[in-house]
Design an enzyme around this catalytic site. Structure first.
Site, PDB file in Angstrom:
ATOM      1  N   LYS A  57       0.804  -1.219   0.000  1.00 47.45           N
ATOM      2  CA  LYS A  57       0.000   0.000   0.000  1.00 47.45           C
ATOM      3  C   LYS A  57       0.840   1.272   0.000  1.00 47.45           C
ATOM      4  O   LYS A  57       0.403   2.302  -0.519  1.00 47.45           O
ATOM      5  CB  LYS A  57      -0.954   0.003   1.205  1.00 47.45           C
ATOM      6  CG  LYS A  57      -2.082  -1.014   1.082  1.00 47.45           C
ATOM      7  CD  LYS A  57      -3.098  -0.856   2.194  1.00 47.45           C
ATOM      8  CE  LYS A  57      -4.266  -1.818   2.007  1.00 47.45           C
ATOM      9  NZ  LYS A  57      -5.337  -1.598   3.003  1.00 47.45           N
ATOM     10  N   GLY A 117      -0.952  -1.635  15.649  1.00 47.01           N
ATOM     11  CA  GLY A 117      -0.312  -1.854  14.359  1.00 47.01           C
ATOM     12  C   GLY A 117       0.086  -0.549  13.715  1.00 47.01           C
ATOM     13  O   GLY A 117      -0.585   0.473  13.876  1.00 47.01           O
ATOM     14  N   SER A 118       1.193  -0.594  12.950  1.00 48.97           N
ATOM     15  CA  SER A 118       1.719   0.621  12.337  1.00 48.97           C
ATOM     16  C   SER A 118       1.909   0.484  10.835  1.00 48.97           C
ATOM     17  O   SER A 118       2.663   1.246  10.228  1.00 48.97           O
ATOM     18  CB  SER A 118       3.057   0.995  12.994  1.00 48.97           C
ATOM     19  OG  SER A 118       3.973  -0.094  12.940  1.00 48.97           O
TER      20      SER A 118
END
Length: 412
Positions: A57, A117-118
């Site tokens: 992404k 989450g990162s």
């Protein structure tokens, strides 16, 4: 012909093809790419419209000729279309997440939000929280100032968002954190859509906290992407219809009840009625052990049988779209068997008068006082079940009643 589809590295779990085909894109396909193949693929002249998933992404951003405001705002791209000047990167995850949160009655406005989450999904979650006017946003990662080692710093969080793969099929049963650690929590959003209920969502359900899985977001963002692809994206009613259809295909029907109440016979009728595969846990236990149920009880006792039953329930429950028939005592191990069967299933309790219960081939029923057994287990069945169906007519009638209940409640 323009190419439409999803690009990513591992796509065997994806539901994007049936969603986009339901939205009218019949040629939508999956394109599994290694990192070194990414740029070459995007330079193909036949690229019409693509969705982008893990792990690309952010990688596709410099490969786009132009970035839409949505992509710049989120900081990642999940949709690419060909424009007059080349490839344009968009992000429809933001829209999808906001739509799913609103549908679940979860607002981030003025609230403290914690995102687990990162990665790329985390960026969309952060953008959604900011778009709704969250009071604060903390991103939890494995390392850094906000990590899983110091979650107590965020005990005042009011909305939790899981943007990690923790709890996703096939490694179900895991969760990033316990919502009970956040006493002020008023909403839990898990971007995972397989299983239907992750361990995180089941804990939120237990605590009475509003929650949503990732399927409504997935369908809503796909509809927004399809609008960019073809101009034919679905409206909210279409999004809800497709979500309900996928729920129906994904979820299991689980039958519980006293030994001899007709679960196997009704299960077979359900399998014929729906075309779904039938999984009989007792048969799976006997196959795995290489011995009949009677021999297992004789040689290893009930303790060995319950251990094998837990393993069978865990294996069957993580799969989708099945009819699952359980043994009469599966409810005795709520802590293990309920989460396993509830994660993807609607659990139906078949009730029958104890005088009509079949005893043959059931070691615990042969010499038992079935009235006493029923009184002992009834609270367990009530705790386990989502619905109760009386099996006092034909198996076909009971199967049709179970299926009606399932169709009327698939989004619960």
């Amino acid at each position: 012909m323009p190419a439409f589809g999803l690009i990513g590295r591992t796509l065997g779990h994806s539901w994007s093809v049936p969603i986009h085909r339901a939205l009218g894109c019949e040629d939508y396909r999956l394109f599994e790419l290694e990192p070194e193949e990414l740029e070459g693929f995007l330079r193909r002249e036949d690229v019409g419209g693509l969705n982008v998933t893990i792990p690309y992404k952010r990688d596709v951003m410099p490969l786009c000729d132009e970035l839409a405001e949505s992509a710049r705002r989120v900081g990642s791209v999940n949709t690419i279309v060909r424009g007059p000047k080349g490839l344009v990167g968009h992000n429809t995850d933001l829209y999808g997440l906001l739509w799913a949160a609103e549908r679940a009655g979860i607002s981030m406005a003025g609230r403290r939000v914690v995102i687990f989450g990162s990665g790329g999904a985390s960026l969309a979650a952060r953008a959604a929280a900011e778009a709704q006017g969250a009071r604060s946003v903390a991103v939890i990662s494995r390392r850094g100032p906000d990590s899983y080692r110091n979650l107590n710093r965020h005990a005042d969080a009011e909305v939790l968002i899981n943007a990690t793969p923790v709890g996703m099929y096939p490694r179900t049963g895991e969760r990033v954190a316990d919502p009970a650690l956040f006493p002020r929590c008023r909403g839990v959003i898990d971007l995972i859509y397989n299983p239907r209920r992750t361990a995180l969502l089941m804990r939120a359900e237990e605590l009475g906290i509003p929650s949503t899985d990732g399927l409504p977001m997935l369908v809503a963002q796909a509809a927004a992407a399809e609008e960019l692809f073809t101009g034919r994206g679905g409206d909210e009613e279409e999004v809800q219809r497709i979500t309900a259809r996928l729920r129906r295909e994904m979820m299991n029907v689980v039958l519980i009840g006293m030994p001899g109440c007709g679960k196997t016979t009704v299960g077979r009728e359900l399998a014929r009625l729906t075309g779904r595969p039938l999984v009989d846990l007792d048969e799976e236990i006997a196959r795995a052990a290489g011995r009949s149920i009677e021999v297992i009880f004789r040689e290893g006792g009930e303790e060995e049988f319950r251990h094998l039953e837990r393993e069978a329930a865990a294996e069957a429950g993580r799969e989708s779209g099945r009819i699952i028939v359980t043994g009469g005592g599966v409810v005795k191990d709520f802590e293990n068997n309920y989460p396993a069967l509830h994660q993807n299933g609607r659990i139906c309790h078949l009730e029958r008068d104890t005088s009509l219960l079949e005893r043959r081939g059931r070691p615990l029923s042969l010499s038992a006082d079935l009235d006493s057994m029923y009184r002992e287990r009834l609270p367990m069945y009530r705790r386990f079940r989502d619905a109760a169906i009386v099996n006092d007519a034909s198996p076909r009638d009971a199967a049709e009643a179970v299926w009606r209940d399932f169709l009327e409640n698939i989004d619960r």
